[in-house]
Design an enzyme around this catalytic site. Structure first.
Site, PDB file in Angstrom:
ATOM      1  N   HIS A 181       0.851  -1.002  -0.161  1.00 16.32           N
ATOM      2  CA  HIS A 181       0.063  -0.130   0.080  1.00 16.32           C
ATOM      3  C   HIS A 181       1.408   1.413  -0.156  1.00 16.32           C
ATOM      4  CE1 HIS A 181      -3.355   2.822   0.148  1.00 16.32           C
ATOM      5  NE2 HIS A 181      -3.536   2.290   1.521  1.00 16.32           N
ATOM      6  N   HIS A 184      -2.649   6.554  -1.134  1.00 19.03           N
ATOM      7  CA  HIS A 184      -3.501   7.657   0.351  1.00 19.03           C
ATOM      8  C   HIS A 184      -2.647   8.012   0.819  1.00 19.03           C
ATOM      9  CE1 HIS A 184      -6.470   4.126  -2.535  1.00 19.03           C
ATOM     10  NE2 HIS A 184      -5.699   4.795  -3.012  1.00 19.03           N
ATOM     11  N   TYR A 186      -1.142   7.391   3.992  1.00 22.95           N
ATOM     12  CA  TYR A 186      -0.498   6.381   4.090  1.00 22.95           C
ATOM     13  C   TYR A 186       1.354   6.353   4.015  1.00 22.95           C
ATOM     14  CZ  TYR A 186      -5.264   5.435   4.853  1.00 22.95           C
ATOM     15  OH  TYR A 186      -6.692   5.782   5.200  1.00 22.95           O
TER      16      TYR A 186
HETATM   17  C1  LIG Z   1     -14.600   1.403   2.482  1.00 27.04           C
HETATM   18  C2  LIG Z   1     -14.154   2.095   1.883  1.00 27.04           C
HETATM   19  C3  LIG Z   1     -12.942   0.908   2.370  1.00 27.04           C
HETATM   20  C4  LIG Z   1     -11.620   1.232   1.656  1.00 27.04           C
HETATM   21  N1  LIG Z   1     -10.187   1.066   2.109  1.00 27.04           N
HETATM   22  C5  LIG Z   1      -9.062   0.919   1.461  1.00 27.04           C
HETATM   23  C6  LIG Z   1      -7.570   0.355   1.866  1.00 27.04           C
HETATM   24  O1  LIG Z   1      -7.727  -0.101   2.846  1.00 27.04           O
HETATM   25  N2  LIG Z   1      -6.307  -0.063   0.778  1.00 27.04           N
HETATM   26  C7  LIG Z   1      -7.000   0.369  -0.103  1.00 27.04           C
HETATM   27  O2  LIG Z   1      -6.225   1.029  -0.712  1.00 27.04           O
HETATM   28  N3  LIG Z   1      -8.037   1.411  -0.523  1.00 27.04           N
HETATM   29  C8  LIG Z   1      -8.711   1.784   0.552  1.00 27.04           C
HETATM   30  N4  LIG Z   1     -10.059   1.971   0.198  1.00 27.04           N
HETATM   31  C9  LIG Z   1     -10.170   2.221  -1.525  1.00 27.04           C
HETATM   32  C10 LIG Z   1     -10.387   1.690  -2.706  1.00 27.04           C
HETATM   33  O3  LIG Z   1      -9.715   0.180  -2.861  1.00 27.04           O
HETATM   34  C11 LIG Z   1     -10.687   1.742  -4.337  1.00 27.04           C
HETATM   35  O4  LIG Z   1     -10.047   2.235  -4.959  1.00 27.04           O
HETATM   36  C12 LIG Z   1     -12.130   3.657  -4.395  1.00 27.04           C
HETATM   37  O5  LIG Z   1     -13.135   2.869  -3.426  1.00 27.04           O
HETATM   38  C13 LIG Z   1     -12.547   3.606  -5.315  1.00 27.04           C
HETATM   39  O6  LIG Z   1     -13.261   2.511  -5.902  1.00 27.04           O
HETATM   40  P1  LIG Z   1     -15.013   2.731  -6.600  1.00 27.04           P
HETATM   41  O7  LIG Z   1     -14.830   3.917  -7.238  1.00 27.04           O
HETATM   42  O8  LIG Z   1     -15.063   1.441  -7.170  1.00 27.04           O
HETATM   43  O9  LIG Z   1     -15.089   2.171  -4.980  1.00 27.04           O
HETATM   44  C14 LIG Z   1     -11.908   2.055   0.443  1.00 27.04           C
HETATM   45  C15 LIG Z   1     -12.786   2.197   0.067  1.00 27.04           C
HETATM   46  C16 LIG Z   1     -13.803   2.448   0.270  1.00 27.04           C
HETATM   47  C17 LIG Z   1     -14.935   2.513  -0.359  1.00 27.04           C
END
Ligand SMILES: Cc1cc2nc3c(=O)[nH]c(=O)nc-3n(C[C@H](O)[C@H](O)[C@H](O)COP(=O)(O)O)c2cc1C
Length: 377
Positions: A181, A184, A186
């Protein structure tokens, strides 16, 4: 027989998305990836039967590759929630081994997303309460005052070792690869981004220096696992606390960051954007994943509002999203702009999303309802 517009869209989706793809030594049965999503359903950091069923259900319904929710590496400052799964410790790894086995039995492949949150951490929460938040310069995004610990060389070496140990554990307990990771805002991203990295040693300065910490992690992970074990690196321009932040303003800056990571052993890049259809730099239609593939030559995963019409930040404000069509995505995949597509909220909402899309059952797709954030089904 007359082929209607929707029939041809359905067969195009099936054709484009159902092709297998090889990532280093791993063959994934199709192009659909489940995006990593933190769920906080693992008390004590141990993923249990409910987490296992949640992933296995999606593998059984056609997701080719699952990237698990972010899971903490074994470093005292890695995390802050006792309900986020950990990727170290006997009980935790035993739980994960069962998850991997169940996903394989359902015909899917799975990699853990290895995570250290760095300065995003708020101190004081058990079981991590004793350790300080750490980062390249002890700076939290958006604050000018130092409130955490600027990492020493010992801290750097400890975190590098923690990632390598987690990757070795992933291979040992039956996972198909790892995702690091680096996105974002981190820890890895805190080093990559000039906004949080003010170091004047070898880990700070120009983009190549800022990529050194992540490149050391990649290299250590690469030597801790078999040569054919895929290492995926997720990164983003945007940060959780700064949506408009950018790591790179130009393709040249992006290339300076990605080249040392590729050289250190990244097999696949996962370019995280909130809306996959937006061009990343002026003068080209390519999105961030498209640029990443062009600059590194590596296989690339795109992500961001696939199948939906609004970005996921709204989900954290309790908002749903209407359905969006897949035409633009399929056009880009047909042009080989990127190799795989990760899906987040649409797969939270509907475990059957991949089966419906691959089977052309578009009329059965569901809009995203924010209530799916808080349930694990
Ligand atoms: C509830 C939730 C938790 C997420 N947790 C993570 C995470 O642990 N690691 C990460 O890289 N992105 C995380 N994301 C981002 C998602 O991996 C993804 O990039 C983002 O939701 C955009 O995709 P979507 O538009 O299809 O939802 C999270 C997103 C959501 C909605």
């Amino acid at each position: 027989m007359t082929v209607t517009a929707s029939e041809s869209a359905a067969s195009r989706a099936a054709q484009v998305l159902s092709r297998p793809v090889t990532l280093n030594g791993l063959t994934v049965p199709n192009r659909i990836v489940m995006a990593p999503m933190t769920r906080m359903f693992s008390p004590g950091g141990v993923p249990g039967e409910d987490v296992l069923s949640y992933y296995a259900r999606r593998a059984a319904a056609g997701v080719g590759l699952i990237v698990t929710e972010g899971t903490y590496v074994g470093h005292d400052s890695a995390g802050e929630s006792s309900r986020v799964p950990r990727f170290h410790g006997e009980e935790q790894l035993a739980g994960w081994a069962k998850v991997a086995e169940a996903v394989h039995a359902a015909g899917g492949t799975i990699v853990p997303q290895l995570w250290h949150i760095g300065m995003v951490r708020k101190p004081g929460r058990p079981p991590f309460h004793e350790a300080p938040p750490v980062g390249p310069s002890g700076l939290r995004i958006g604050e000018s005052e130092v409130t955490g610990k600027a990492m020493t060389q010992q801290d750097v070496d400890d975190v590098v070792a923690a990632f390598a140990e987690a990757a070795a554990a992933a291979e040992r307990i039956g996972f198909d690869g790892v995702e690091l990771h680096g996105a974002h805002g981190y820890l890895l991203d805190q080093f990559l981004w000039a906004g949080t990295n003010r170091r004047t040693d070898a880990y700070g300065g120009d983009p190549v220096a800022r990529a050194k910490f992540a490149a050391e992690i990649v290299a250590a992970v690469r030597s801790a696992v078999s040569p054919e074990f895929p290492v995926i690196f997720r990164y983003s321009q945007w940060k959780q606390e700064a949506y408009d932040a950018r790591l790179a303003e130009t393709p040249e800056e992006l290339e300076a960051i990605l080249t040392p990571l590729a050289a250190a052993g990244v097999d696949v890049f996962h370019a995280s954007t909130r809306r996959y259809w937006l061009p990343e730099f002026e003068g080209s239609d390519l999105n961030l994943a498209g640029w990443t593939k062009k600059l590194t030559g590596k296989p690339v995963i795109t992500v961001g509002s696939v199948g939906l019409d609004g970005d996921f930040i709204k989900a954290f404000q309790g908002e749903g999203a209407a359905l969006g069509n897949l035409d633009n995505l399929l056009d880009r995949m047909e042009r080989d702009e990127f190799d795989m597509v990760a899906v987040g909220r649409a797969l939270l909402q509907d475990p059957e999303w991949a089966a419906k899309v691959l089977g052309g059952r578009f009329d059965e797709l569901e809009p995203y309802d924010a209530a799916s954030m808080t349930r694990l089904t």
